[in-house]
Design a protein around this motif. Structure first.
Motif, PDB file in Angstrom:
ATOM      1  N   LEU A 163      -6.883   4.091  -1.309  1.00 16.55           N
ATOM      2  CA  LEU A 163      -6.505   3.434  -0.056  1.00 16.55           C
ATOM      3  C   LEU A 163      -6.942   4.263   1.147  1.00 16.55           C
ATOM      4  O   LEU A 163      -7.512   3.736   2.107  1.00 16.55           O
ATOM      5  CB  LEU A 163      -4.997   3.183  -0.016  1.00 16.55           C
TER       6      LEU A 163
ATOM      7  N   ARG B 281      -4.040  -2.227  11.430  1.00 17.09           N
ATOM      8  CA  ARG B 281      -4.320  -1.439  10.237  1.00 17.09           C
ATOM      9  C   ARG B 281      -5.017  -2.305   9.197  1.00 17.09           C
ATOM     10  O   ARG B 281      -4.639  -3.442   8.959  1.00 17.09           O
ATOM     11  CB  ARG B 281      -3.029  -0.858   9.671  1.00 17.09           C
ATOM     12  N   LYS B 282      -6.043  -1.775   8.588  1.00 16.43           N
ATOM     13  CA  LYS B 282      -6.804  -2.488   7.565  1.00 16.43           C
ATOM     14  C   LYS B 282      -5.907  -2.762   6.356  1.00 16.43           C
ATOM     15  O   LYS B 282      -5.117  -1.914   5.939  1.00 16.43           O
ATOM     16  CB  LYS B 282      -8.015  -1.653   7.157  1.00 16.43           C
ATOM     17  N   SER B 283      -6.043  -3.951   5.804  1.00 18.90           N
ATOM     18  CA  SER B 283      -5.192  -4.404   4.699  1.00 18.90           C
ATOM     19  C   SER B 283      -5.933  -4.437   3.381  1.00 18.90           C
ATOM     20  O   SER B 283      -7.154  -4.560   3.331  1.00 18.90           O
ATOM     21  CB  SER B 283      -4.682  -5.825   4.980  1.00 18.90           C
ATOM     22  N   ALA B 284      -5.155  -4.395   2.303  1.00 20.88           N
ATOM     23  CA  ALA B 284      -5.644  -4.674   0.953  1.00 20.88           C
ATOM     24  C   ALA B 284      -4.549  -5.428   0.219  1.00 20.88           C
ATOM     25  O   ALA B 284      -3.356  -5.153   0.395  1.00 20.88           O
ATOM     26  CB  ALA B 284      -5.977  -3.387   0.198  1.00 20.88           C
TER      27      ALA B 284
ATOM     28  N   THR C 295     -11.201  -9.043   2.572  1.00 22.69           N
ATOM     29  CA  THR C 295     -10.155  -8.046   2.378  1.00 22.69           C
ATOM     30  C   THR C 295     -10.200  -7.551   0.934  1.00 22.69           C
ATOM     31  O   THR C 295     -10.354  -8.350   0.004  1.00 22.69           O
ATOM     32  CB  THR C 295      -8.771  -8.660   2.692  1.00 22.69           C
ATOM     33  N   ASP C 296     -10.047  -6.242   0.751  1.00 21.98           N
ATOM     34  CA  ASP C 296     -10.067  -5.674  -0.597  1.00 21.98           C
ATOM     35  C   ASP C 296      -8.944  -6.258  -1.454  1.00 21.98           C
ATOM     36  O   ASP C 296      -7.804  -6.430  -0.980  1.00 21.98           O
ATOM     37  CB  ASP C 296      -9.875  -4.156  -0.554  1.00 21.98           C
TER      38      ASP C 296
ATOM     39  N   HIS D 115      -2.286  -0.756   5.144  1.00 20.91           N
ATOM     40  CA  HIS D 115      -1.358  -1.868   4.938  1.00 20.91           C
ATOM     41  C   HIS D 115      -1.617  -2.488   3.567  1.00 20.91           C
ATOM     42  O   HIS D 115      -2.742  -2.887   3.275  1.00 20.91           O
ATOM     43  CB  HIS D 115      -1.568  -2.905   6.040  1.00 20.91           C
ATOM     44  N   VAL D 116      -0.578  -2.543   2.731  1.00 25.09           N
ATOM     45  CA  VAL D 116      -0.705  -3.165   1.416  1.00 25.09           C
ATOM     46  C   VAL D 116       0.085  -4.458   1.372  1.00 25.09           C
ATOM     47  O   VAL D 116       1.214  -4.533   1.860  1.00 25.09           O
ATOM     48  CB  VAL D 116      -0.277  -2.224   0.262  1.00 25.09           C
TER      49      VAL D 116
ATOM     50  N   ASN E 150     -10.677   4.195   1.790  1.00 27.08           N
ATOM     51  CA  ASN E 150     -11.132   2.905   2.302  1.00 27.08           C
ATOM     52  C   ASN E 150     -10.490   2.544   3.641  1.00 27.08           C
ATOM     53  O   ASN E 150     -10.651   1.424   4.118  1.00 27.08           O
ATOM     54  CB  ASN E 150     -10.893   1.804   1.268  1.00 27.08           C
TER      55      ASN E 150
ATOM     56  N   ILE F  94      -7.383   2.033   4.435  1.00 29.04           N
ATOM     57  CA  ILE F  94      -6.352   0.996   4.316  1.00 29.04           C
ATOM     58  C   ILE F  94      -4.988   1.596   4.645  1.00 29.04           C
ATOM     59  O   ILE F  94      -4.582   2.593   4.057  1.00 29.04           O
ATOM     60  CB  ILE F  94      -6.371   0.382   2.901  1.00 29.04           C
TER      61      ILE F  94
ATOM     62  N   THR G 255       2.198  -4.508  11.259  1.00 28.67           N
ATOM     63  CA  THR G 255       0.914  -4.040  10.759  1.00 28.67           C
ATOM     64  C   THR G 255      -0.110  -3.779  11.838  1.00 28.67           C
ATOM     65  O   THR G 255      -1.023  -3.016  11.617  1.00 28.67           O
ATOM     66  CB  THR G 255       0.335  -5.053   9.759  1.00 28.67           C
TER      67      THR G 255
END
Length: 188
Positions: A110, A5-8, A49-50, A117-118, A113, A115, A2
């Motif tokens: 995603l 990378r921004k996560s949710a 985190t979202d 990375h899920v 925003n 994002i 990851t």
């Protein structure tokens, strides 16, 4: 991996009436994973985190998320729904099929925003979680599956699905207790 990378966290189908043929099998597994689902959601919220709920519409095509929540809380398994309810900061996407991406605005949400990375939790491992992980992978999202926060109907199929997600889709498998979200950025 990851990286930055921004996560949710994506909570799949946990707002559930449990009024379907496989409900009894599923309920047993949901009871087992519920603490880990709560931990996953809590760690995400604590870090900023979202948290995005993506949920079946129960065939109620005119419903919105409040109506779906009301129906689930009025059902016979409200005790499995109440501990994981969305808060005022949670996002909510309604789906009609197995994948969280199939004909939903999730991919756009995603991207808007930032994002990449899920982190998946919810139900059912061998169905909606598996198909969602595949669809995330083919859309070039990094995928983490919280292995102790995904419920199943059939344990053997769930184990096979987890292996497929890890091996064929490059998904990272972690336990909820090992999740770390630095601020609102990528997972470590």
């Amino acid at each position: 991996m990851t990286g930055t990378r921004k996560s949710a966290v994506v909570v799949i189908d946990m707002i559930n009436t449990y009024d379907h043929p496989d409900a009894d099998r599923l309920v047993t597994s949901v009871r087992e994973v519920l603490p880990a689902v709560r931990t996953t959601i809590g760690r995400a919220r604590d870090s900023g985190t979202d948290v995005i709920y993506v949920n079946d519409n129960f065939g109620r095509w005119r419903s919105h998320h409040d109506e779906l929540i009301t129906a689930a809380l009025a059902g016979q398994r409200a005790d499995l729904v109440e501990p994981v309810l969305p808060d005022d900061d949670s996002l909510f996407v309604v789906k009609a099929r197995h994948s969280i991406f199939y004909q939903t605005p999730l991919e756009y949400l995603l991207q808007e925003n930032g994002i990449g990375h899920v982190v998946l939790c919810g139900q059912a491992t061998e169905q909606c979680v598996l198909y969602s992980a595949l669809d995330a992978h083919i859309r070039h999202f990094d995928v983490t599956v919280v292995r102790d926060a995904v419920a199943h109907i059939h344990a053997d199929l769930a184990e096979a699905a987890l292996r497929m997600m890890e091996r064929n889709m490059g998904a990272r498998l972690v336990n909820a207790s090992d999740l770390r979200f630095p601020g609102a950025g990528g997972e470590r």
